[in-house]
Design a protein around this motif. Structure first.
Motif, short mmCIF file in Angstrom:
data_model
loop_
_atom_site.label_atom_id
_atom_site.label_comp_id
_atom_site.label_asym_id
_atom_site.label_seq_id
_atom_site.Cartn_x
_atom_site.Cartn_y
_atom_site.Cartn_z
N LYS A 104 -23.89 2.28 18.99
CA LYS A 104 -24.32 2.08 17.60
C LYS A 104 -25.33 0.95 17.48
O LYS A 104 -26.03 0.84 16.46
N TYR A 105 -25.42 0.11 18.50
CA TYR A 105 -26.44 -0.94 18.51
C TYR A 105 -27.78 -0.42 19.04
O TYR A 105 -28.77 -1.14 19.00
N VAL A 106 -27.79 0.80 19.55
CA VAL A 106 -28.98 1.37 20.19
C VAL A 106 -29.57 2.51 19.38
O VAL A 106 -30.74 2.51 19.00
N MET A 107 -28.75 3.53 19.09
CA MET A 107 -29.25 4.79 18.55
C MET A 107 -30.00 4.66 17.23
O MET A 107 -31.04 5.33 17.04
N PRO A 108 -29.56 3.85 16.27
CA PRO A 108 -30.29 3.79 14.99
C PRO A 108 -31.76 3.45 15.13
O PRO A 108 -32.60 3.97 14.36
N TYR A 109 -32.12 2.62 16.11
CA TYR A 109 -33.52 2.22 16.28
C TYR A 109 -34.39 3.36 16.79
O TYR A 109 -35.60 3.36 16.61
N PHE A 110 -33.76 4.34 17.44
CA PHE A 110 -34.51 5.51 17.92
C PHE A 110 -34.53 6.63 16.88
O PHE A 110 -35.12 7.68 17.12
N LEU A 111 -33.88 6.39 15.74
CA LEU A 111 -33.81 7.40 14.68
C LEU A 111 -34.63 7.02 13.45
O LEU A 111 -35.11 7.90 12.73
N LYS A 158 -31.02 15.19 30.39
CA LYS A 158 -31.01 13.87 29.78
C LYS A 158 -32.41 13.33 29.56
O LYS A 158 -33.38 13.76 30.19
N LEU A 159 -32.47 12.37 28.65
CA LEU A 159 -33.67 11.58 28.42
C LEU A 159 -33.25 10.12 28.40
O LEU A 159 -32.48 9.71 27.52
N ASP A 160 -33.69 9.36 29.38
CA ASP A 160 -33.32 7.94 29.46
C ASP A 160 -34.06 7.16 28.37
O ASP A 160 -35.27 7.33 28.18
N LEU A 161 -33.32 6.29 27.67
CA LEU A 161 -33.91 5.54 26.56
C LEU A 161 -34.04 4.05 26.85
O LEU A 161 -35.08 3.45 26.59
N LEU A 162 -32.97 3.43 27.38
CA LEU A 162 -32.96 1.97 27.48
C LEU A 162 -31.96 1.55 28.56
O LEU A 162 -30.92 2.18 28.74
N GLN A 163 -32.28 0.48 29.26
CA GLN A 163 -31.35 -0.05 30.25
C GLN A 163 -30.16 -0.71 29.55
O GLN A 163 -30.31 -1.34 28.51
N ASN A 164 -28.99 -0.54 30.13
CA ASN A 164 -27.77 -1.17 29.62
C ASN A 164 -27.34 -2.25 30.61
O ASN A 164 -27.25 -1.99 31.81
N LEU A 286 -36.53 15.50 20.01
CA LEU A 286 -36.80 15.29 21.44
C LEU A 286 -38.28 15.00 21.68
O LEU A 286 -38.64 14.10 22.45
N SER A 287 -39.13 15.75 21.02
CA SER A 287 -40.57 15.55 21.17
C SER A 287 -40.97 14.16 20.69
O SER A 287 -41.78 13.48 21.34
N TYR A 288 -40.39 13.73 19.58
CA TYR A 288 -40.68 12.40 19.03
C TYR A 288 -40.25 11.31 20.01
O TYR A 288 -41.01 10.36 20.26
N LEU A 289 -39.06 11.44 20.59
CA LEU A 289 -38.56 10.42 21.52
C LEU A 289 -39.42 10.35 22.78
O LEU A 289 -39.73 9.26 23.26
N LYS A 293 -40.67 6.66 22.64
CA LYS A 293 -39.56 5.82 23.07
C LYS A 293 -40.03 4.49 23.68
O LYS A 293 -39.41 3.44 23.46
N SER A 294 -41.12 4.51 24.44
CA SER A 294 -41.60 3.27 25.06
C SER A 294 -42.01 2.25 24.00
O SER A 294 -41.74 1.05 24.12
N GLN A 295 -42.66 2.73 22.94
CA GLN A 295 -43.09 1.85 21.86
C GLN A 295 -41.88 1.30 21.10
O GLN A 295 -41.85 0.14 20.69
N ILE A 296 -40.85 2.14 20.94
CA ILE A 296 -39.62 1.70 20.25
C ILE A 296 -38.95 0.59 21.05
O ILE A 296 -38.53 -0.42 20.49
N VAL A 297 -38.85 0.79 22.36
CA VAL A 297 -38.23 -0.23 23.22
C VAL A 297 -39.02 -1.53 23.14
O VAL A 297 -38.44 -2.62 23.01
N GLN A 298 -40.34 -1.43 23.16
CA GLN A 298 -41.17 -2.63 23.10
C GLN A 298 -41.03 -3.35 21.76
O GLN A 298 -40.93 -4.58 21.71
N ASN A 299 -40.97 -2.60 20.67
CA ASN A 299 -40.92 -3.21 19.34
C ASN A 299 -39.53 -3.72 18.97
O ASN A 299 -39.40 -4.74 18.30
N ARG A 300 -38.49 -3.00 19.41
CA ARG A 300 -37.14 -3.29 18.93
C ARG A 300 -36.27 -4.04 19.92
O ARG A 300 -35.30 -4.69 19.53
N PHE A 301 -36.62 -3.97 21.22
CA PHE A 301 -35.72 -4.53 22.23
C PHE A 301 -36.43 -5.51 23.18
O PHE A 301 -35.98 -5.71 24.29
#
Length: 307
Positions: A104-111, A158-164, A286-289, A293-301
């Protein structure tokens, strides 16, 4: 009969959760508001829809038939709304995602941006433990699941989003000898575990087993938030995901205890059943991610890389 769509929605949620309290939480309503609407709805029937035995709420057979009818009515209402938006050329439908509790700390930022771009999409996101997430995926009840450990019982894509990253974490008021060895740390350390079925629990136990660590004192709590509050109160230590303790680290309330073998690194992945026939909504997501996704990771994490 003069029931409203709101009453149908509330009654259906009460049936699904078998609890007024849980229904109020899921619907983001107060408990009294749900109780009042449930009573007003039930008063329109001569046959009881629910009954309370002791303190437990039970749904009668008649109540389950009414719940099924309510679900059909609500689905038709959603269909009308979707058709209206689709007629205007907007992407419409439901996006169903099951997320492990720490996710829940991850998914909202990708949505967020995707949902803002497509106002005709209804998001249904269930946050629960890993076992239930895998079960909902196996039963094809959701489009996607977010996990940090891939299920070995299912054939998934699968589609990898972020390192845990998982660290040993404790209250800043509790002091440890920095020269102490890993095995010695856990000898007298009060260690707090997540419940069985949790991915964090599985990762933690794998680390303890692979390092031949003996844990003498331990507690078990049923959510990441409960573990975090226990750490803040000084009840012990835990191996937990970095993603859920950003504010506590920033406020110097919790500390990462550096020990050999940590952090444990896994990957937050969005998964789906191999061969699944995706809806236009899930294909668009899926297409959006894949594109953003790389830009989301850079901006949010970006803060994540400090550790």
């Amino acid at each position: 009969m003069n029931y409203t769509l709101n009453q149908l929605q509330i009654f259906l949620k009460v049936v699904q959760t078998q609890s007024v309290t849980k229904a109020s939480e899921d619907l983001h309503l107060t408990q009294p508001a749900v109780s009042i609407q449930l009573k007003n709805f039930q008063d329109q029937f001569d046959i009881p829809l629910t009954e309370v035995v002791g303190r437990k709420l039970y749904i009668t057979d008649f109540g389950r038939e009414i719940a099924e009818a309510a679900e059909n009515i609500l689905n038709q209402v959603y269909a009308i709304n979707y058709k209206t938006l689709a007629y205007k050329g907007q992407l419409t439908g439901r996006l169903k995602i099951s997320v492990v509790s720490t996710g829940k700390y991850v998914m909202p930022y990708f949505l967020t941006d995707f949902m803002q771009q497509h106002s005709g999409i209804e998001l249904l996101m269930d946050v629960t433990n890993k076992n239930k997430v895998v079960e909902s995926l196996e039963n094809n009840e959701v489009d996607f699941a977010l996990v940090s450990i891939l299920p070995n019982t299912l054939n998934v894509e699968k589609l990898d989003l972020l390192q845990n990253k998982l660290y040993l974490v404790g209250n800043t008021r509790m002091k440890l000898d920095k020269n102490i060895e890993t095995k010695e740390i856990f000898t007298d350390l009060p260690l707090i575990f997540r419940e069985r079925g949790s991915g964090t629990r599985q990762t933690m136990e794998n680390f303890i087993e692979s390092n031949n660590i003996t844990v003498l004192k331990k507690m078990e709590l049923t959510s990441n938030e409960a573990v975090k509050q226990a750490l803040l109160a000084g009840l012990g230590y835990s191996i937990m995901p970095l993603i859920g303790i950003r504010n506590e680290l920033h406020n110097n309330e919790l500390q990462i205890i550096p020990i050999e073998g940590l952090p444990i690194k896994t990957t937050w992945s969005l998964i789906w059943l191999k061969g699944k026939k995706h809806s236009p909504v899930s294909l668009a997501f899926l297409s959006y991610l894949k594109k953003d996704k790389s830009q989301i990771v850079q901006n949010r994490f970006s803060w994540y890389e400090q550790y």
